[in-house]
Design an enzyme around this catalytic site. Structure first.
Site, PDB file in Angstrom:
ATOM      1  CG  HIS A 391      -1.810   1.163   1.362  1.00 25.45           C
ATOM      2  ND1 HIS A 391      -3.148   1.124   1.028  1.00 25.45           N
ATOM      3  CD2 HIS A 391      -1.575   2.433   1.796  1.00 25.45           C
ATOM      4  CE1 HIS A 391      -3.688   2.321   1.239  1.00 25.45           C
ATOM      5  NE2 HIS A 391      -2.751   3.134   1.712  1.00 25.45           N
ATOM      6  CD  GLU A 392       1.385   3.729   3.702  1.00 28.47           C
ATOM      7  OE1 GLU A 392       1.598   4.761   3.039  1.00 28.47           O
ATOM      8  OE2 GLU A 392       0.359   3.581   4.404  1.00 28.47           O
ATOM      9  CG  HIS A 395       0.287   6.232  -0.668  1.00 29.60           C
ATOM     10  ND1 HIS A 395      -0.768   6.884  -1.256  1.00 29.60           N
ATOM     11  CD2 HIS A 395      -0.208   5.624   0.442  1.00 29.60           C
ATOM     12  CE1 HIS A 395      -1.865   6.666  -0.538  1.00 29.60           C
ATOM     13  NE2 HIS A 395      -1.556   5.910   0.496  1.00 29.60           N
ATOM     14  CG  HIS A 398       0.427   8.208  -7.403  1.00 30.73           C
ATOM     15  ND1 HIS A 398      -0.812   8.410  -6.841  1.00 30.73           N
ATOM     16  CD2 HIS A 398       0.416   8.948  -8.551  1.00 30.73           C
ATOM     17  CE1 HIS A 398      -1.530   9.213  -7.613  1.00 30.73           C
ATOM     18  NE2 HIS A 398      -0.800   9.557  -8.651  1.00 30.73           N
TER      19      HIS A 398
END
Length: 599
Positions: A391-392, A395, A398
């Site tokens: 998940h992180e 980020h 991105h």
């Protein structure tokens, strides 16, 4: 009786397992030099006041503002990362407080910019642009500002609001210090009967324990600790909401929620439709609770039973290196380029991996245009921690793409897009694990894990969004809220979301008090919209391959170069409709069918 397991101090953690924050500044002394440079440069911004209708002066201002902002961002990131390593370290806290306070001054120095742009007659910017083509790259930035004209105040008022921004953010800072540094939790007995210090970091392990006594003890200990501070935390939260409401009213918005959504051109219907879509399909959640209750063999189900896996499976202990390999395998559909960036993050120490005493709880990705996209974890060797890594890093990658492909002014993506890339990675991981698991029992465990992802990321976050909507509307109307009233609102929402098949224990009424996102107004609904958009991207990439992947990478590279609804629409996901959320609920029902067949 076994020895009490204590959380390690920061200096006991291997340096290779810590983020390389020294790449930003070797030490505080070097930071201080750049801080002095920032304080020397920043006052030059005022020299441009009253001159922004002159093309060359506008360009000079924008370039100087970027130089100052980039330096300020770099200073801020270092200070906050160091402070989060150990919230009890007063030296690092002082550095953080220093830059945080100066940012209020910095905002004041450039506060004239927006009012001045908005004060010029219509068509002024078009004329300026025609005279100096170098301003072309700022066209979207300026046009976004011009749309804010009804909500921008006089120069004096903007300067005043900028000057008090640090004070207005105080409730969040106070809550952070209380929950991260000053609050202590009792010890509880683990499954082996050992006395273990409860923390926010290890709570997620104990609440999933197969031993009902362990999860009940953790649940009661955690919320019991928060209840002791319920009046203080109610004051910090309602003060934060009041500050947000105050700013919304001063800027002539009809409501707090409009002030949050309108600047990014997000229709208010997107928020309301998300709540409606979940409420219309709430029976899917009720069904899940009933199935889970049966599979757990419980005569009565409590709130502390929600997180325990329904399928018995050997206790998983996943070393961090193994987690990295698993995530990379799962993300192969995103292409070699994406995987090479992921590995770069591991090799260059973007990540602060393990929990230590005083370290900020939870996980996040953060950085600036001129730093690495850092990741804070509190890795505990669970499957959920592997998912958090995916998940992180979603980020961070991105951010990596956005900063590489966009100029500084458009490199930051909006909150509405913020949870999409991270959740694509999460979904890729769980889909991979389910598809490749041969053991039927483990596969069912993974199916339940994805059900839990949807329950917590979509259903739960929309419940949080409803809580925010109710509390903000009351404050907007001038209705005060006590800790008891906040507990009652939260209790009633839990009753609606979980119905009669679960006992809504009194401790859960305090859950609102430990949610830091409530200090970042109207953020949480974007977890649900982000998950739904991500579900759509994953489906398209797995079904359509390269064509869909290129569209998705276009999304990653877009940063904030357009309004978020438009960026997603260009990539093939239309969030103005309820279809993405409904498709996610359909996936939830499919997984629930698989689980129910085991009854």
């Amino acid at each position: 009786m076994g020895e009490v397991k204590m959380v390690k101090r920061r200096e006991e953690i291997n340096s290779l397992d810590k983020w390389n924050v020294e790449k930003v500044y070797v030490n505080t002394e070097e930071w201080e030099k750049d801080f002095a440079k920032l304080k020397e440069m920043a006052p030059r911004l005022r020299e441009f006041q009253g001159k922004l209708n002159i093309p060359v002066k506008l360009l000079e201002f924008l370039r100087l503002d970027e130089e100052i902002s980039r330096l300020g961002d770099k200073l801020l990131v270092f200070a906050f990362l160091k402070a989060d390593e150990d919230t009890t370290n007063n030296v690092n806290q002082a550095v953080k407080n220093k830059i945080e306070a100066y940012f209020a001054e910095l905002g004041e120095m450039s506060a004239f910019f927006m009012p001045e742009i908005l004060s010029y007659p219509e068509g002024t910017f078009e004329k300026v642009l025609a005279q100096l083509p170098e301003l072309k790259k700022y066209e979207f930035l300026i046009n976004r500002i011009l749309k804010r004209k009804p909500h921008t105040l006089s120069l004096q008022m903007e300067e005043m609001l900028a000057a008090v921004s640090d004070a207005l953010n105080a409730p969040s800072s106070i809550f952070g210090m209380l929950s991260n540094a000053d609050m202590t939790f009792p010890t509880i007995k683990d499954e082996e009967g050992n006395e273990v210090e409860l923390t926010e970091g290890n709570y997620s392990i104990f609440i999933k324990s197969k031993d009902v006594k362990v999860r009940e003890a953790a649940f009661e200990a955690l919320f019991g600790a928060y209840e002791k501070f319920k009046n203080t935390i109610a004051t910090t939260l309602t003060s934060s909401i009041k500050n947000f409401s105050f700013l919304a009213k001063r800027r002539n918005y009809s409501s707090s929620i409009e002030s949050s959504l309108k600047p990014n051109d997000i229709p208010l219907d997107v928020y309301d439709n998300s709540i409606k879509a979940i409420n219309d399909n709430i029976k899917s959640l009720h069904r899940y609770v009933r199935v889970k209750k049966k599979l757990l063999g419980l005569k009565e189900m409590h709130m502390y039973d929600l997180y325990v896996p329904v399928i018995d499976t050997p206790k998983m202990h996943i070393e961090f290196d193994e987690a990295v390999k698993l995530v990379k395998e799962a993300l192969k559909p995103l292409g070699e380029e994406y995987l090479s960036i992921f590995q770069e993050g591991i090799d260059n120490r973007w990540i602060d991996i393990y929990e230590n005493k005083g370290k900020r709880k939870g996980a996040y990705s953060w950085g600036s245009y001129d730093t690495m996209p850092y990741v804070l974890l509190n890795y505990n060797y669970e499957l959920n921690d592997v998912s958090t890594l995916a998940h992180e890093m979603g980020h961070s990658i991105h951010s990596y793409y956005s900063r590489k492909e966009q100029p500084y002014i458009y490199a930051d993506y909006t909150l509405f897009c913020a949870e999409v890339a991270s959740t694509v990675n999460e979904n890729m991981l769980i889909n991979y694990l389910i598809e490749n698991e041969k053991d039927e029992t483990k596969k069912l465990y993974l199916i339940n894990t994805q059900l839990e992802q949807i329950r917590t990321t979509v259903f739960r976050q929309i419940m949080f969004a409803e809580f925010e909507k109710i509390t903000h509307e009351k404050i907007d109307q001038g209705i005060p809220l006590t800790s008891d009233e906040l507990c009652q609102i939260y209790h009633d929402l839990n009753v609606k979301y979980f119905e009669e098949d679960i006992i809504v224990d009194k401790e859960i009424d305090m859950e609102w008090s430990r949610i830091p996102h409530f200090y970042n107004d109207f953020y949480v609904y974007q977890y649900a919209t982000g998950y739904s958009a991500a579900n759509s991207f994953v489906k398209a990439i797995l079904e359509k391959g390269e064509e869909a992947l290129e569209k998705y990478k276009g999304f990653l590279k877009s940063g904030g170069s357009d309004y978020p609804i438009n960026i997603l629409k260009k990539a093939g996901v239309d969030m103005t409709t309820s279809k993405p959320i409904e498709d996610t609920i359909s996936r939830f029902n499919e997984l629930l069918d698989m689980l129910e067949r085991t009854l």
